[in-house]
Design an enzyme around this catalytic site. Structure first.
Site, PDB file in Angstrom:
ATOM      1  N   PHE A 116       0.846  -1.193   0.000  1.00 45.31           N
ATOM      2  CA  PHE A 116       0.000   0.000   0.000  1.00 45.31           C
ATOM      3  C   PHE A 116       0.883   1.246   0.000  1.00 45.31           C
ATOM      4  CE2 PHE A 116      -2.740   3.281   1.784  1.00 45.31           C
ATOM      5  CZ  PHE A 116      -3.920   3.060   1.078  1.00 45.31           C
ATOM      6  N   GLN A 173      -4.256  -1.610   9.996  1.00 45.84           N
ATOM      7  CA  GLN A 173      -3.344  -0.784  10.779  1.00 45.84           C
ATOM      8  C   GLN A 173      -2.992  -1.419  12.116  1.00 45.84           C
ATOM      9  OE1 GLN A 173      -2.122   1.031   8.834  1.00 45.84           O
ATOM     10  NE2 GLN A 173      -3.121   2.957   8.334  1.00 45.84           N
ATOM     11  N   ASN A 195     -11.539  -8.737  11.890  1.00 47.60           N
ATOM     12  CA  ASN A 195     -11.663 -10.140  11.505  1.00 47.60           C
ATOM     13  C   ASN A 195     -11.037 -10.983  12.605  1.00 47.60           C
ATOM     14  OD1 ASN A 195      -8.826 -10.200  11.070  1.00 47.60           O
ATOM     15  ND2 ASN A 195      -9.049  -9.734   8.904  1.00 47.60           N
ATOM     16  N   THR A 223     -15.628 -10.730  11.742  1.00 46.18           N
ATOM     17  CA  THR A 223     -15.885 -11.531  10.548  1.00 46.18           C
ATOM     18  C   THR A 223     -15.002 -12.773  10.573  1.00 46.18           C
ATOM     19  OG1 THR A 223     -14.254 -10.263   9.288  1.00 46.18           O
ATOM     20  CG2 THR A 223     -16.530  -9.520   9.201  1.00 46.18           C
ATOM     21  N   ASP A 257     -15.310  -4.569   3.810  1.00 46.95           N
ATOM     22  CA  ASP A 257     -15.837  -3.200   3.724  1.00 46.95           C
ATOM     23  C   ASP A 257     -17.329  -3.215   3.376  1.00 46.95           C
ATOM     24  OD1 ASP A 257     -13.261  -2.224   4.206  1.00 46.95           O
ATOM     25  OD2 ASP A 257     -12.790  -2.139   2.068  1.00 46.95           O
TER      26      ASP A 257
END
Length: 325
Positions: A116, A173, A195, A223, A257
């Site tokens: 990223f 993060q 998660n 999740t 998301d």
């Protein structure tokens, strides 16, 4: 009262490797990794966790306000979000840097290796929420998604100071943040999203127990991929919701998301925790069946039919009045 979504805004460069990453690792040589994967394809899509969540909320008719930082290359992306119901009037435009970029390769069993580049996202810390509230009204809830770390802390502190409810979604993060920062981002959240791996990492770094976390947040949504979603509250029985069966899973990026968007929309509509989580699960499945994090659509009738097949007609009847036509 608007939903304000803070977080990364990026372009995604997604590749598919036909083999398995793990087959390329050499035992005893993991400290000297030098790997190259010949991929089948490359596609470029709009992404970033904040924009992805806002897109899902826009499809569900919430008219979310997106807050983040972008570069001068954002014009086409902005038009796309506006067409899909997202308010971009509070997005900060950098004069020096490009919009952030996410580069990800997925293998045949959905393992991922990603990088990223933050780019303009590093300027998100300059954004204050008070002008956003003056423009659109005090937010019902502020979603604090993965973003520039200083921005995440600033937005969280401002929410506490101004009395805005907030949802904590530290996501990736958590991998590098220390315990002090994570505690700052989580404590007092109306909703905490993780998660399974992130949940374990959060407990390890904060040195909190799960019960301590539950007494510091309103709801903890975890999740669990194919095992669905676990929703916990202090002094309440946990709620387990299945993952809506996939017919053609293609790309897992963005599923989390989309789930967050569905869950938040359900709560804004006044649905209970279980029904809101079911909505999130259904939206997530739509997202992973296409390549790209903002390429799915939510056609009302097919969506409701699928929702009813997974959760029953009574559940679908409760959701139906809120879905845009």
């Amino acid at each position: 009262m608007p939903v304000v979504v803070t977080g990364s805004i990026a372009t995604d460069h997604l590749m598919t490797f036909p083999g398995k990453f793990t087959e390329q690792f050499v035992e005893g040589q993991l400290e000297n990794v030098s790997l190259s994967f010949l991929v089948d394809d490359l596609v470029q899509h709009r992404g970033g966790a904040g924009a992805n969540m806002a897109y899902g909320l826009g499809l569900l008719g919430l008219g979310p306000v997106l807050v983040g930082a972008v570069g001068s290359d954002f014009a086409d992306y902005q038009a796309w979000l506006n067409r899909h119901g997202v308010d971009t009037g509070s997005v900060h435009w950098s004069e020096l840097k490009h919009t952030a970029r996410f580069v990800c390769t997925t293998d045949a069993v959905n393992n991922q290796i990603a990088s990223f580049y933050s780019g303009a996202m590093s300027e998100a810390s300059a954004i204050e929420l008070a002008p956003v509230a003056r423009r659109v009204g005090d937010p019902d809830i502020v979603v604090i998604g993965p973003n520039d770390p200083t921005a995440m802390v600033r937005h969280t502190q401002e929410c506490r100071t101004r009395g805005y409810r907030f949802a904590a979604d530290p996501s990736q993060q958590l991998a590098w943040a220390d315990g002090e920062m994570i505690r700052e981002l989580v404590d007092g959240a109306d909703v905490l999203f993780t998660n399974e791996y992130e949940a374990a990492l959060l407990l390890q770094k904060t040195e909190w127990t799960a019960d301590e976390v539950l007494h510091r947040v309103g709801v903890w949504v975890t999740t669990r991929a194919a095992d669905g979603v676990l929703v916990r509250q202090a002094d309440a029985a946990p709620i387990s919701v299945i993952a809506v069966p996939e017919t053609k899973p293609v790309e897992p990026t963005g599923g989390g998301d989309a789930l967050r968007a569905g869950f938040i929309a359900g709560r804004m509509w006044g649905l209970g925790l279980e029904r809101a989580t079911q909505l999130g699960s259904a939206v997530a499945t739509e997202a992973v069946e296409v390549i790209g994090t903002q390429e799915y659509t939510l056609l009302k009738q097919p969506f409701l039919e699928r929702f009813a097949a997974a959760f029953g007609t009574d559940a679908a009847d409760e959701v139906a009045p809120h879905l845009p036509g």
